[in-house]
Structure formats: C-alpha cells, structure tokens
Design a protein around this motif. Structure first.
Motif, PDB file in Angstrom:
ATOM      1  N   ILE A 217      54.029  36.137  56.657  1.00  0.00           N
ATOM      2  CA  ILE A 217      53.151  35.644  55.589  1.00  0.00           C
ATOM      3  C   ILE A 217      51.715  35.504  56.091  1.00  0.00           C
ATOM      4  CG2 ILE A 217      53.646  33.194  56.085  1.00  0.00           C
ATOM      5  CD1 ILE A 217      53.577  32.754  53.021  1.00  0.00           C
ATOM      6  N   VAL A 218      50.784  35.757  55.194  1.00  0.00           N
ATOM      7  CA  VAL A 218      49.371  35.623  55.535  1.00  0.00           C
ATOM      8  C   VAL A 218      48.852  34.275  55.042  1.00  0.00           C
ATOM      9  CG1 VAL A 218      47.057  36.490  55.015  1.00  0.00           C
ATOM     10  CG2 VAL A 218      48.902  38.097  55.551  1.00  0.00           C
ATOM     11  N   GLU A 219      48.219  33.552  55.953  1.00  0.00           N
ATOM     12  CA  GLU A 219      47.577  32.278  55.600  1.00  0.00           C
ATOM     13  C   GLU A 219      46.315  32.132  56.435  1.00  0.00           C
ATOM     14  OE1 GLU A 219      51.609  29.606  54.742  1.00  0.00           O
ATOM     15  OE2 GLU A 219      50.583  29.467  56.667  1.00  0.00           O
ATOM     16  N   PRO A 261      51.744  41.177  51.590  1.00  0.00           N
ATOM     17  CA  PRO A 261      50.462  41.098  50.899  1.00  0.00           C
ATOM     18  C   PRO A 261      49.373  40.569  51.835  1.00  0.00           C
ATOM     19  CG  PRO A 261      52.213  40.107  49.568  1.00  0.00           C
ATOM     20  CD  PRO A 261      52.803  40.421  50.902  1.00  0.00           C
TER      21      PRO A 261
END
Lengths: 439, 278
Positions: A217-219, A261
């Motif tokens: 996940i991108v954060e 994403p």
C-alpha cells in the motif's frame, strides 16, 4: 563424464520437478492450462574459455542497453546524434512517456536481463533477442541442478563445474544495491501466472517477501508492506513480476486489479526501487535490436563482442530492397509481438500469404524486421532411449548490481518438434540445465 | 491582456458509502509566458493528506487515498489568472519537440485521416512549405468547418480516427484529430486541458511548436489561444492529462457535477473582495 548415471534419473528428476510445482501456465482459448516444463537431463555444456568470452560480451551489451535507457528517458543524445531515428523511439509501443525525466535509483533500468543466444553451426554465437522487462526462467536450471545433484550425486564428483545455485545470492545483491531502505519484496500477480513457481522459489531462495498487490500500500509518498498482523512496514525495493501496464492502475492501465495504486508516484520520487524499472520495453523492441551494436560503439566506444543475427530494417529503403529480393530466405518478425508469436519464415508462405504480407510490409515498414535464418547447432535430447537432435537456444542472465554480473549458467530451451525453430516455453518446449565448466 | 478569476469545482455524490478511494487530480494551473497565476486556493472534502507531484509532461498534480467512509467528494480550486502576457505559451525544448512529434494510440491516424490530410495538401500545394503555426491555422480552419460540435457522440477513449469518421464530437475530439493531422504534417503538437472565459465545463485545445515556441490553438472555437484561456495541463492526448482519476471500493451509483466559471475582473474590482464570496 559420468552422464549415463544422470540420464537414468531423468524420470525421477521430472517427477520431483512436478512435485515442486515447476509448471508453466498457458492461456489458450480463454482457458488456463498448466503444463509441466519437460526437463531433459543431458546438459548443455559450455567450455570455460567460451563462457569467458560470452560473459565479456554480455556485460558489454547489458551495460550499453542500460545507458541507452537512461539516455532515452533523459537527454536523448543517441537520437539527436542521428544514431537511432526518432521513429523507432517515440512511435514505438515500448516507449513510455510516463518515464520521461524520471531516473530510477542509481540510474539502473535493467537489473535483470535475459539475453537469448544461439550457437550457429559455424561455432559462432549470435544474439537473438534481449529481454529487459520481466525475463523469467532462471529458477528452472537452479532447481534442476539441485534435483540432479540429489538424484545422481556421483555425476558431479569429477566435473569441474560452476555451481549455479548462487543465482539467489546474485539476485539479492542486485536488489540490495538499489533498496532505498526497508523490505525487499517480490511482487507476483499470483498463483495463476505462468511463472508463479519461479516467483515463490526466488522469494524463498533470496529471503525476500513474496507479496501480491493487495499486500502493498502507498501512504505518505512511500510504499508499505502489510504484515500478517496488520502493521505497515516500509518497502525499499520491489522485484515486480508484473508488466508495466498492470503495475499501477492510477498511472497505467486503469483496469488492472493486480497492481498497486500510486506505486509509480512513489517510484517517481525515488522512494522505492522497481526491479526492473518501467519503460524498458523501448530497449528490447525487435526494431531497436538492430541498433544495439551501434549503441555499444556509441556509448562505450568499443567494438561489439557478441554479434546480432544479420538483421534488416525495411524502414531503410536499401534494406527493403534486399528483403523483397531475398524474401524466401529470411525470417520476418513483427516488432510488437513476443513469445515466438508474429514470426514467419518467408520460405513457408504460400504465394497468397506472401502477397498480402508484402503489402503489409510496404504499408508499415517500421513494424517489421527481417533476419537471415541462422542454421543453429542442434543439441541432443533424450526421447525414450534414443538421443535425437533438436533446435535449442540459451537464455543468459545478466544482473546489474554495483557492477554487471553474469550468472554462470542459463536456461537452455529446446523445441520438442523436430521441424521447429521456436523454442519458447509458451509454445510447448522443454529445458536443459546449462553447465559452465570452471576450467 | 485580461485579468481573469477562475473557479473549478468537481463534486461526486455516491448512493452508498465509499469505504476506500484513491485519486489523482491534475488541475493546478501554473505560470507560463502567456499566463500568470495567483491567489490559488484548493478545498477538498473529505479533507485528506494529499501529496504533491509533477508528471512527465510537467503537470503538477496531487494524489492520495482516503479510508474514511464518505458519500461525497469535492475538489474545488479557484484563483486568478493574468492571461495574454505573451502570444506564445512557453518555450519548447528539443526533447518536447521529439516527444510530441509522433502520434500514438488515440491520435494514430487511420485511412480516413490520412486521406483527409492528403486532401488538405492537394487543395493547397504550398502547404508543406508553410511554417508550423500557419499549417496549424490551416488545419484548424478546415477541421472547424468539417466537424460538427455535438455532445454524446464520442467518449473519453474515442480515438481521432473514430471521431473523425463519426464527424461529430466535442473539444476533446477536435483536439485529438488536430494533433493527428499536425503530426502527419511533421509538427510537434500536444493536447491541452484548461478553462475558457464563461460558465460551463473544462475545455481542451491544442498547442503546436513553431520556431521553438509552443502556441495554443482552439479548434473547437477556431481561435488562437490568447487572453481568454487558462491552461491547466498537457499531454500527448486527453488520457495523459485527465483532470480527475480515481478508484474506489463501494460507493454504489455515482453522479459527477462539474462547475466552471471564468470571468473577467473589471479594472475597479479588487481580487481580494471577490475571493470573499466563498
């Protein structure tokens, strides 16, 4: 050499390969079929000196290809200097405008390159194609060697052979070299991918996390791995076994459900390494292949050590004339196709096919290359108790870490059909181990 | 030269809660030789932490994700633009000239567009000797006369060849077709998203390189881009500078409303007091 003993174990090794899940998945008529990747126990043997020569040539080629990619997505000097025509870059489907001005960690684009070669009957090695996107296949000779050693240990006692089980170490070094801090992950599209065995095997052998898209996940402009207990841990390098197109639905194909994403946004800022970098399709395009020897001279100021198969670009008028003249003796390849598809032999076409093909060639000369048919050396394979000759190629693996590293082995693929020149596993071929002698 | 105030507001309403979403918004106009942007203010609902970035075309964008359940999403940007400060948009680099000289995918010409190009050449033997800007004007003029403006005949993914065959379309189609024709004429051309004076929707037009500079042409209105256009972003085609892109989980049915207003600030009116309307 004590091969005889090893050959007796062919069936055992194949049975073990099946048990380990060494399979190839193929989609045909919308149906997913898994088939075993048949192993032939007679190894391809490459003499020490011969491999030293190959190694030098492969390092040179992959170094130049990496410089080319860096140049294309930044200054484009090779185009400005007229060595490669603009048409072959910016109108090519392999060129990704999204990569313009984005520099991967340490400027490395092709960390893992699979270079396909054949040995002609004249004893000369020729490069058939470069695979710089997501080349697969290293795991097969790795595990085959392991299993052969297990079933026939005696065979290896008196052979001075380079151990090929160090591929994982080379790969780890390559991944660590560009890791910007955090875990190293092998990203797989999942169990229904043709090369899933390889993904899981390489993860196990290198100690990397095996993950699918939903576990990353991108954060905050960074990439995280979601652990089993829900923690988010930073990822510094991703060896992604997903093609560019499916890597990030927010930047590439929006339909992709296997990607992550925004991973490309993170990559763009240098906060994660992608192995291989996106955009490499511009360098392993069949049209660009023609220019690789020129690239070597251009970037390195050296003569190319390894030769291309003699290739013609109908794009150039002179070459078009030659191709039309010698049509029957040439093999024609559609630059946009891969995996042995889009390859036709002039000699095997009917008059009608030929006519319509030539019409297409004239309308879209940029789309095709033509090559002399190389009469390559056959290798013996075992069919029942008989040794029969078959066409075979060699996929050599070149890793770009802090320096180029050539794996002292490779995937030897053969065609099981005696009349076929096409050895791709997706077309039902088999494989051999590749023995590189250490002295 | 005009002083403009602009407002771009996109609202998405969902029939059910969105449990997770991610978005990329390429809707932040920036300074060029032709336009000077000031007083930018961005509002987003729900409020999330967004990252700023710049893509390969030089477009500034924000991206992020949101795990707070919501059934309403809003992006609202407003600001002021001084337009028409120069006749060209910006200086074109050699790299840009190369990248935008070749059509691909959506702008790839087919048989009909190739024929149309030939007909332009045939009707004007000196066409190939014209400078790029004049070629572009010729093409714009003809295309504007040929294509009928009509909504609903084409969609986001409609290619230049297809739209040309249909003979109808919107600003996006005018622009794609014009880029295709310009590329066939050997010109570097790109797709531009932006706003035009008045009330309504976002707009699109084309830029062409002439003597090392980018010039804007608006084929939908058959005019040069001067002081009534505010440029937002650019790309080889619409997909590369799409204003809004997103993926969501849940949400059910969605309706999207876009409100755009660009108006001239009359000389006596202060920019600050207009801003206070919000």
């Amino acid at each position: 050499m004590n091969n005889v003993n090893l050959l007796k174990h062919t069936d055992d090794v194949n049975a073990l390969l099946a048990r380990y899940g060494v399979k190839f998945g193929i989609y045909k008529n919308n149906e997913f079929k898994e088939q075993l990747f048949p192993f032939d126990a007679i190894p391809r043997i490459i003499e020490h000196d011969e491999f030293v020569y190959l190694e030098k040539g492969l390092k040179q080629r992959v170094t130049a290809l990496n410089l080319f990619l860096k140049d294309i997505y930044s200054d484009k000097k090779i185009v400005r200097d007229g060595v490669v025509p603009e048409d072959f870059i910016f109108a090519s489907s392999g060129y990704m405008v999204e990569c313009e001005g984005v520099c991967p960690v340490k400027g490395i684009y092709s960390h893992i390159s699979g270079i396909d070669l054949v040995k002609g009957k004249d004893g000369q090695w020729y490069i058939l194609e470069d695979n710089l996107r997501v080349p697969s296949g290293a795991s097969y000779p790795m595990i085959a060697r392991e299993l052969c050693r297990r079933s026939s240990p005696g065979t290896f006692n008196d052979v001075r052979l380079e151990d090929n089980r160090n591929y994982a170490k080379l790969l780890r070094r390559t991944m660590d070299n560009v890791n910007v801090g955090g875990h190293t992950v092998i990203l797989t599209p999942g169990r229904y991918n043709a090369a899933y065995f390889e993904h899981s095997y390489l993860a196990e052998q290198t100690g990397a996390h095996l993950a699918n898209g939903s576990e990353l996940i991108v954060e905050n402009d960074k990439l995280y791995f979601i652990t089993a207990d829900g923690k988010h841990e930073r990822v510094g390098a991703v060896y992604r076994r997903i093609s560019d197109e499916y890597l990030d639905p927010m930047n590439f194909n929006p339909e992709s459900v296997i990607g992550i994403p925004h991973i490309y946004d993170v990559f763009r800022k240098g906060n994660v390494a992608l192995i291989n970098a996106p955009g490499n399709g511009i360098a392993d395009d069949k049209g660009i292949y023609y220019f690789v020897p020129k690239m070597i001279s251009y970037y390195l100021g050296e003569e190319p050590i390894l030769q291309n198969a003699p290739t013609y670009l109908p794009f150039y008028e002179e070459d078009m004339k030659y191709v039309l003249d010698k049509f029957d003796s040439l093999v024609l390849k559609d630059v946009a196709e891969a995996g042995g598809y889009g390859v036709v032999f002039g000699s095997s076409m009917t008059m009608e096919q030929k006519e319509s093909f030539i019409k297409l060639l004239k309308a879209e000369p940029r789309r095709f290359i033509a090559q002399e048919v190389i009469d390559f050396q056959d290798l013996d394979i075992l069919e029942g108790d008989d040794m029969v000759p078959r066409k075979a190629d060699l996929r050599a693996f070149v890793l770009m870490a802090d320096e180029p590293l050539v794996w002292k082995s490779g995937l030897t693929r053969f065609s099981r059909n005696p009349d076929s020149f096409i050895v791709n596993s997706s077309q039902g071929g088999g494989f051999k181990d590749t023995w590189v002698l250490s002295q | 030269m005009k002083k403009l105030h602009f407002d771009y507001c996109m609202e998405i309403r969902y029939s059910a809660d969105v449990s997770w979403c991610c978005y990329t918004i390429k809707c932040i106009p920036k300074d060029s030789d032709r336009q000077k942007i000031s007083n930018i203010k961005i509002d987003m609902i729900p409020e999330t932490k967004a990252e700023w970035a710049t893509d390969s075309h030089g477009n500034r964008y924000i991206y992020g994700s949101n795990e707070i359940p919501h059934s309403y999403f809003k992006y609202h940007i407003k600001g002021d633009a001084e337009c028409g400060c120069a006749t060209h948009e910006s200086v074109a680099t050699e790299t840009e000239e190369m990248i935008y000289r070749h059509s691909h995918g959506i702008t790839d010409p087919g048989e009909r567009l190739r024929e149309y190009m030939e007909s332009i050449r045939a009707s004007m033997p000196s066409f190939d000797d014209l400078r790029s800007l004049d070629k572009a004007k010729q093409i714009m003029e003809r295309l504007h006369g040929y294509l009928v403006y009509e909504k609903g005949c084409t969609g986001i993914g409609t290619g230049a060849e297809e739209a040309f065959s249909i003979g109808r379309g919107v600003c996006q189609d005018y622009s794609h077709i014009m880029i295709s024709l310009l590329n066939m004429s050997g010109c570097s051309a790109r797709y531009v998203t932006g706003l035009i004076i008045g009330e309504g929707e976002s707009h699109a037009w084309v830029e062409v390189v002439d003597d090392g500079k980018w010039y804007g042409l608006d084929p939908t209105n058959n005019i040069l881009v001067q002081d009534s256009h505010i440029k937002i972003g650019c790309g080889r085609d619409a997909t590369e500078c799409q204003i809004n892109r997103g993926i969501m989980h849940g949400g059910g049915e969605q309706t999207q409303d876009i409100y755009v207003n660009v108006s001239e600030i009359s000389p006596g009116q202060s920019i600050i007091s207009r801003g206070a309307l919000f």
